[in-house]
Design a protein around this motif. Structure first.
Motif, PDB file in Angstrom:
ATOM      1  N   ILE A   1      64.282  40.979  66.235  1.00  0.00           N
ATOM      2  CA  ILE A   1      65.263  42.049  66.419  1.00  0.00           C
ATOM      3  C   ILE A   1      66.669  41.524  66.157  1.00  0.00           C
ATOM      4  CG2 ILE A   1      66.358  43.519  68.155  1.00  0.00           C
ATOM      5  CD1 ILE A   1      63.528  43.874  69.380  1.00  0.00           C
ATOM      6  N   THR A   2      66.955  40.322  66.619  1.00  0.00           N
ATOM      7  CA  THR A   2      68.275  39.727  66.412  1.00  0.00           C
ATOM      8  C   THR A   2      68.563  39.545  64.932  1.00  0.00           C
ATOM      9  OG1 THR A   2      68.238  38.620  68.555  1.00  0.00           O
ATOM     10  CG2 THR A   2      69.668  37.677  66.867  1.00  0.00           C
TER      11      THR A   2
ATOM     12  N   CYS B   1      67.067  41.018  62.385  1.00  0.00           N
ATOM     13  CA  CYS B   1      67.088  42.317  61.718  1.00  0.00           C
ATOM     14  C   CYS B   1      68.413  43.036  61.979  1.00  0.00           C
ATOM     15  CB  CYS B   1      65.908  43.165  62.188  1.00  0.00           C
ATOM     16  SG  CYS B   1      65.581  44.602  61.134  1.00  0.00           S
ATOM     17  N   ALA B   2      68.920  42.966  63.201  1.00  0.00           N
ATOM     18  CA  ALA B   2      70.217  43.564  63.502  1.00  0.00           C
ATOM     19  C   ALA B   2      71.310  42.914  62.664  1.00  0.00           C
ATOM     20  CB  ALA B   2      70.527  43.431  64.988  1.00  0.00           C
TER      21      ALA B   2
ATOM     22  N   ALA C   1      72.889  48.506  65.472  1.00  0.00           N
ATOM     23  CA  ALA C   1      72.810  47.054  65.618  1.00  0.00           C
ATOM     24  C   ALA C   1      73.335  46.615  66.986  1.00  0.00           C
ATOM     25  CB  ALA C   1      73.599  46.381  64.499  1.00  0.00           C
ATOM     26  N   GLU C   2      74.429  47.214  67.420  1.00  0.00           N
ATOM     27  CA  GLU C   2      74.979  46.898  68.739  1.00  0.00           C
ATOM     28  C   GLU C   2      73.966  47.204  69.839  1.00  0.00           C
ATOM     29  OE1 GLU C   2      79.198  47.919  70.688  1.00  0.00           O
ATOM     30  OE2 GLU C   2      77.875  49.672  70.576  1.00  0.00           O
TER      31      GLU C   2
ATOM     32  N   ALA D   1      70.789  47.282  69.618  1.00  0.00           N
ATOM     33  CA  ALA D   1      69.589  46.447  69.528  1.00  0.00           C
ATOM     34  C   ALA D   1      69.659  45.242  70.461  1.00  0.00           C
ATOM     35  CB  ALA D   1      69.383  45.981  68.088  1.00  0.00           C
TER      36      ALA D   1
ATOM     37  N   ARG E   1      66.400  55.458  70.519  1.00  0.00           N
ATOM     38  CA  ARG E   1      66.445  55.243  69.072  1.00  0.00           C
ATOM     39  C   ARG E   1      66.368  56.544  68.273  1.00  0.00           C
ATOM     40  NH1 ARG E   1      61.222  53.513  66.278  1.00  0.00           N
ATOM     41  NH2 ARG E   1      59.645  54.850  67.206  1.00  0.00           N
TER      42      ARG E   1
ATOM     43  N   CYS F   1      68.548  50.636  58.203  1.00  0.00           N
ATOM     44  CA  CYS F   1      68.531  51.043  59.614  1.00  0.00           C
ATOM     45  C   CYS F   1      67.124  51.356  60.102  1.00  0.00           C
ATOM     46  CB  CYS F   1      69.423  52.268  59.815  1.00  0.00           C
ATOM     47  SG  CYS F   1      71.194  51.939  59.713  1.00  0.00           S
TER      48      CYS F   1
ATOM     49  N   LEU G   1      65.222  48.338  61.362  1.00  0.00           N
ATOM     50  CA  LEU G   1      65.605  47.982  62.733  1.00  0.00           C
ATOM     51  C   LEU G   1      65.090  49.017  63.715  1.00  0.00           C
ATOM     52  CD1 LEU G   1      67.082  46.149  64.687  1.00  0.00           C
ATOM     53  CD2 LEU G   1      69.217  47.332  64.135  1.00  0.00           C
TER      54      LEU G   1
ATOM     55  N   THR H   1      61.472  42.824  59.678  1.00  0.00           N
ATOM     56  CA  THR H   1      62.583  41.898  59.483  1.00  0.00           C
ATOM     57  C   THR H   1      62.573  41.314  58.079  1.00  0.00           C
ATOM     58  OG1 THR H   1      62.444  41.369  61.838  1.00  0.00           O
ATOM     59  CG2 THR H   1      63.714  39.875  60.463  1.00  0.00           C
TER      60      THR H   1
ATOM     61  N   PRO I   1      74.792  38.822  70.590  1.00  0.00           N
ATOM     62  CA  PRO I   1      75.301  38.921  69.221  1.00  0.00           C
ATOM     63  C   PRO I   1      75.893  37.622  68.704  1.00  0.00           C
ATOM     64  CG  PRO I   1      75.977  40.837  70.506  1.00  0.00           C
ATOM     65  CD  PRO I   1      75.359  39.865  71.463  1.00  0.00           C
TER      66      PRO I   1
END
Length: 258
Positions: free
Chosen positions: A48-49, A51-52, A76-77, A79, A91, A113, A116, A136, A203
């Motif tokens: 997830i990190t 992919c964001a 992204a934020e 996520a 989502r 998007c 994600l 990803t 982040p």
């Protein structure tokens, strides 16, 4: 502020990439490519990190050229909050479906998007041995396609650096495939699944100096500064409690006090 890992002037020139439609620029999985092999054995939160991060690259590339940039950055934020508890993220708050006759920029960014968005499917991945590796992988290929040719090497180096960090901080446990019915109690299954979901990452993991242990304080800091009233993907504290959230929303209770 532009993240430190985004090159200066990324959106200086108009985008010229072609868009041939869904899944045409996202990499093949017919054979185990070097990227797919490097991505293997990471936790769900690790994927997830990354992919964001690819969504952030795509959004900043199209800043000033497409109306979906803000939505992409908001997703992204959100996520990073999802990694702490899935209840943080709605989502489906924004319709990300790709309309017919879409422009190349909107088609590519919405597709990015959606990868994600699929990573954040708690019914599929929150408690599961398997992780969103393919989402990803495809997102990384698509983000690269969207970038100017002279920036693509820098993006490739960034992806490799994040994968190296994930090897240190988000390595998947060395355990055989299992399902809930393989465990004597629900609690045993949840502990097993939590290991494969992995620790939440902040982040800051996407850029800057090499992360240090512990990461909880940075995760807590991210949650506390989120404006849930201004991001449609983030649920209100009352909505989270209605879904069964226990504790104080938008505080990482395992984190160090700021």
């Amino acid at each position: 502020m532009t993240p430190t890992f985004i090159p200066a002037g990324l959106a200086a020139s108009p985008p010229t990439f072609v868009w041939w439609g869904r899944d045409e620029h996202t990499g093949s999985t017919r054979f185990p490519t070097p990227l797919l092999q490097r991505l293997d054995l990471k936790t769900s939160n690790g994927f997830i990190t990354l992919c964001a991060g690819t969504v952030i690259w795509g959004a900043y590339r199209l800043q000033g050229y497409d109306g979906h940039v803000r939505t992409a950055l908001q997703l992204a934020e959100a996520a990073f909050a999802y990694q702490v508890d899935w209840r943080y993220v709605d989502r489906d708050a924004v319709d990300l479906r790709i309309p017919p006759d879409v422009s190349p920029t909107s088609g590519a960014l919405l597709e990015l998007c959606l990868f994600l968005w699929r990573c954040l499917d708690h019914e599929k991945y929150w408690e599961n041995y398997y992780s969103p590796i393919l989402e990803t992988f495809h997102a990384a290929h698509l983000a690269r396609h969207m970038l100017p040719r002279d920036v693509r090497p820098a993006f490739g180096r960034w992806v490799e650096e994040i994968i190296t960090r994930l090897d240190l901080f988000a390595r998947k446990p060395d355990q055989a495939v299992a399902r809930a019915e393989d465990f004597p109690t629900v609690e045993d299954w949840k502990r097993f699944a939590a290991g494969h979901r992995g620790r939440p990452l902040p982040p800051e993991f996407l850029g800057g100096p090499q992360p240090r242990q512990p990461l909880d304080r940075a995760v807590d800091r991210h949650l506390r500064q989120l404006d849930w009233s201004g991001n449609p993907f983030l649920r209100t504290p009352d909505e989270m409690r209605a879904l069964g959230f226990v504790g104080e929303p938008y505080v990482h209770e395992q984190g160090d006090a700021p």
